[in-house]
Design a protein around this motif. Structure first.
Motif, PDB file in Angstrom:
ATOM      1  N   ASN A 170      -6.250  -0.789  -3.946  1.00 53.97           N
ATOM      2  CA  ASN A 170      -5.175  -1.634  -4.471  1.00 53.97           C
ATOM      3  C   ASN A 170      -3.795  -0.987  -4.285  1.00 53.97           C
ATOM      4  N   ASP A 171      -3.624  -0.344  -3.117  1.00 53.19           N
ATOM      5  CA  ASP A 171      -2.372   0.344  -2.794  1.00 53.19           C
ATOM      6  C   ASP A 171      -1.419  -0.671  -2.152  1.00 53.19           C
ATOM      7  N   THR A 172      -0.684  -1.397  -2.998  1.00 58.63           N
ATOM      8  CA  THR A 172       0.125  -2.518  -2.507  1.00 58.63           C
ATOM      9  C   THR A 172       1.216  -2.063  -1.534  1.00 58.63           C
ATOM     10  N   VAL A 173       1.751  -0.852  -1.711  1.00 58.46           N
ATOM     11  CA  VAL A 173       2.796  -0.365  -0.799  1.00 58.46           C
ATOM     12  C   VAL A 173       2.221  -0.205   0.611  1.00 58.46           C
ATOM     13  N   LEU A 174       1.051   0.456   0.696  1.00 56.70           N
ATOM     14  CA  LEU A 174       0.421   0.666   2.003  1.00 56.70           C
ATOM     15  C   LEU A 174      -0.032  -0.672   2.610  1.00 56.70           C
ATOM     16  N   ILE A 175      -0.583  -1.549   1.769  1.00 54.19           N
ATOM     17  CA  ILE A 175      -0.999  -2.877   2.258  1.00 54.19           C
ATOM     18  C   ILE A 175       0.196  -3.572   2.901  1.00 54.19           C
ATOM     19  N   GLY A 176       1.331  -3.540   2.211  1.00 51.36           N
ATOM     20  CA  GLY A 176       2.544  -4.188   2.717  1.00 51.36           C
ATOM     21  C   GLY A 176       3.018  -3.562   4.018  1.00 51.36           C
ATOM     22  N   ASP A 177       3.054  -2.229   4.062  1.00 55.59           N
ATOM     23  CA  ASP A 177       3.527  -1.529   5.265  1.00 55.59           C
ATOM     24  C   ASP A 177       2.634  -1.810   6.469  1.00 55.59           C
ATOM     25  N   LEU A 178       1.316  -1.685   6.253  1.00 54.94           N
ATOM     26  CA  LEU A 178       0.386  -1.916   7.365  1.00 54.94           C
ATOM     27  C   LEU A 178       0.477  -3.364   7.847  1.00 54.94           C
ATOM     28  N   SER A 179       0.582  -4.299   6.909  1.00 51.65           N
ATOM     29  CA  SER A 179       0.668  -5.718   7.275  1.00 51.65           C
ATOM     30  C   SER A 179       1.880  -5.971   8.160  1.00 51.65           C
ATOM     31  N   GLU A 180       3.042  -5.456   7.689  1.00 52.07           N
ATOM     32  CA  GLU A 180       4.303  -5.780   8.361  1.00 52.07           C
ATOM     33  C   GLU A 180       4.497  -5.007   9.660  1.00 52.07           C
ATOM     34  N   TYR A 181       4.178  -3.700   9.639  1.00 52.35           N
ATOM     35  CA  TYR A 181       4.558  -2.847  10.780  1.00 52.35           C
ATOM     36  C   TYR A 181       3.425  -2.566  11.768  1.00 52.35           C
ATOM     37  N   GLU A 182       2.181  -2.726  11.321  1.00 48.50           N
ATOM     38  CA  GLU A 182       1.053  -2.411  12.211  1.00 48.50           C
ATOM     39  C   GLU A 182       0.293  -3.671  12.644  1.00 48.50           C
ATOM     40  N   ILE A 183      -0.068  -4.500  11.662  1.00 48.73           N
ATOM     41  CA  ILE A 183      -0.927  -5.646  11.977  1.00 48.73           C
ATOM     42  C   ILE A 183      -0.115  -6.786  12.587  1.00 48.73           C
ATOM     43  N   CYS A 184       1.024  -7.119  11.979  1.00 46.66           N
ATOM     44  CA  CYS A 184       1.846  -8.224  12.469  1.00 46.66           C
ATOM     45  C   CYS A 184       2.187  -8.086  13.963  1.00 46.66           C
ATOM     46  N   PRO A 185       2.730  -6.926  14.433  1.00 53.38           N
ATOM     47  CA  PRO A 185       3.065  -6.837  15.858  1.00 53.38           C
ATOM     48  C   PRO A 185       1.846  -6.976  16.775  1.00 53.38           C
ATOM     49  N   ARG A 186       0.688  -6.487  16.306  1.00 56.56           N
ATOM     50  CA  ARG A 186      -0.518  -6.593  17.143  1.00 56.56           C
ATOM     51  C   ARG A 186      -0.996  -8.044  17.234  1.00 56.56           C
ATOM     52  N   LEU A 187      -0.893  -8.765  16.132  1.00 54.51           N
ATOM     53  CA  LEU A 187      -1.289 -10.178  16.163  1.00 54.51           C
ATOM     54  C   LEU A 187      -0.353 -10.954  17.094  1.00 54.51           C
ATOM     55  N   LYS A 188       0.940 -10.602  17.060  1.00 51.92           N
ATOM     56  CA  LYS A 188       1.898 -11.250  17.977  1.00 51.92           C
ATOM     57  C   LYS A 188       1.505 -10.953  19.420  1.00 51.92           C
ATOM     58  N   ALA A 189       1.116  -9.705  19.687  1.00 53.11           N
ATOM     59  CA  ALA A 189       0.727  -9.316  21.051  1.00 53.11           C
ATOM     60  C   ALA A 189      -0.489 -10.094  21.524  1.00 53.11           C
ATOM     61  N   ILE A 190      -1.462 -10.279  20.620  1.00 54.88           N
ATOM     62  CA  ILE A 190      -2.660 -11.066  20.970  1.00 54.88           C
ATOM     63  C   ILE A 190      -2.237 -12.498  21.298  1.00 54.88           C
ATOM     64  N   SER A 191      -1.404 -13.059  20.429  1.00 56.22           N
ATOM     65  CA  SER A 191      -0.935 -14.428  20.617  1.00 56.22           C
ATOM     66  C   SER A 191      -0.239 -14.605  21.956  1.00 56.22           C
ATOM     67  N   THR A 192       0.662 -13.662  22.279  1.00 61.64           N
ATOM     68  CA  THR A 192       1.394 -13.721  23.546  1.00 61.64           C
ATOM     69  C   THR A 192       0.441 -13.656  24.740  1.00 61.64           C
ATOM     70  N   ALA A 193      -0.509 -12.719  24.675  1.00 59.23           N
ATOM     71  CA  ALA A 193      -1.468 -12.558  25.788  1.00 59.23           C
ATOM     72  C   ALA A 193      -2.297 -13.824  25.981  1.00 59.23           C
ATOM     73  N   LEU A 194      -2.778 -14.402  24.875  1.00 59.86           N
ATOM     74  CA  LEU A 194      -3.652 -15.570  24.984  1.00 59.86           C
ATOM     75  C   LEU A 194      -2.890 -16.809  25.430  1.00 59.86           C
ATOM     76  N   SER A 195      -1.614 -16.887  25.071  1.00 63.17           N
ATOM     77  CA  SER A 195      -0.855 -18.081  25.473  1.00 63.17           C
ATOM     78  C   SER A 195      -0.557 -18.049  26.975  1.00 63.17           C
ATOM     79  N   GLN A 196      -0.796 -16.909  27.624  1.00 59.26           N
ATOM     80  CA  GLN A 196      -0.579 -16.819  29.073  1.00 59.26           C
ATOM     81  C   GLN A 196      -1.873 -16.975  29.887  1.00 59.26           C
ATOM     82  N   VAL A 197      -2.976 -17.164  29.184  1.00 61.78           N
ATOM     83  CA  VAL A 197      -4.264 -17.288  29.887  1.00 61.78           C
ATOM     84  C   VAL A 197      -4.229 -18.491  30.812  1.00 61.78           C
TER      85      VAL A 197
END
Length: 197
Positions: A170-197
Motif C-alpha cells: 500500500n505504498d501510494t507514493v511508489l504506486i503513483g511514481d511507477l504508474s506515471e513515470y514507468e508504466i504510462c510511457p511503456r503503454l504509450k509505446a505499445i499503443s504507438t507500435a500497434l497503431s503502425q501494424v
C-alpha cells in the motif's frame, strides 16, 4: 454426412477425392494459407488432435459421419485486435498517468480497476502476439521502441513486479511514481507500435 465447423460455425465443404483424415487436414491447411489464415486447433469426432496424435489420426480413413472442427485465426482478425489494443493502451496510459492525482483524491477503487485492466490487457496482448507469430511475413517486423515484443516485456516485467509489491505494501507514493513515470510511457509505446501494424 461428413461435417465441417470453423470457429463453431457449420460450413459447406466439397471434398475432392480426400480419403483419409490427413488428406482433409492437408487440403484445409492449404486453403487456410491461400486465405491468410492459420489453424490453431483441430478436433475430429470430438477428439482434439495434438502434435503427438497427429500422425496416428491422419492415417485414419474418413467415415460416413466424420465431424471436423477447426479453430482458425486470420491475419486480418489479428490486425483488428492489434488496432483495438492500440486504442485501449492509449486510454490506459492516460489512466496510469493520472494515478497519482486519483490516489491523492481518494479514488483507490478507480485506481484498482485501471491496474486490473492494464494486467488483463497485457495478457491479451501477449496472447495475440503469440498468434501473430503464425504470420511472420506480416508481423515479424513489428517492434516496440525498436525492440522485439519479448525483449520489451523482459524489461517491462521488473517494473510490474515492483508495482505489485508497492500495491501489496500500500505504498501510494511508489504506486503513483511507477504508474506515471514507468508504466504510462511503456503503454504509450505499445499503443504507438500497434497503431503502425
Amino acid at each position: 454426412m461428413i461435417s465441417f465447423y470453423i470457429n463453431g460455425e457449420a460450413v459447406d465443404v466439397q471434398l475432392e477425392g480426400e480419403e483419409t483424415i490427413g488428406d482433409v487436414l492437408k487440403s484445409f491447411e492449404m486453403t487456410c494459407e491461400e486465405n491468410a489464415a492459420a489453424v490453431i486447433g483441430i478436433t475430429v469426432d470430438g477428439t482434439t488432435i495434438t502434435a503427438d496424435t497427429f500422425d496416428s489420426e491422419a492415417g485414419k480413413a474418413l467415415g460416413p459421419n466424420t465431424k471436423f472442427e477447426f479453430s482458425v485465426v486470420t491475419r486480418d482478425s489479428i490486425k483488428q485486435s492489434f488496432e483495438a489494443l492500440a486504442q485501449l493502451f492509449s486510454e490506459l496510459s492516460e489512466q496510469m498517468e493520472n494515478v497519482p492525482v486519483a490516489l491523492q483524491s481518494g479514488k483507490n477503487k478507480e485506481v484498482s480497476e485501471s491496474i486490473k485492466k492494464v494486467a488483463d490487457s497485457i495478457d491479451n496482448f501477449c496472447h495475440i502476439a503469440a498468434l501473430a507469430s503464425l504470420f511472420p511475413q506480416d508481423f515479424s517486423n513489428t517492434k516496440i521502441e525498436g525492440k522485439d515484443f519479448s525483449d520489451f516485456f523482459q524489461e517491462f516485467s521488473p517494473v510490474l513486479v515492483d508495482f505489485e509489491q508497492a500495491l501489496s505494501n500500500n505504498d501510494t507514493v511508489l504506486i503513483g511514481d511507477l504508474s506515471e513515470y514507468e508504466i504510462c510511457p511503456r503503454l504509450k509505446a505499445i499503443s504507438t507500435a500497434l497503431s503502425q501494424v
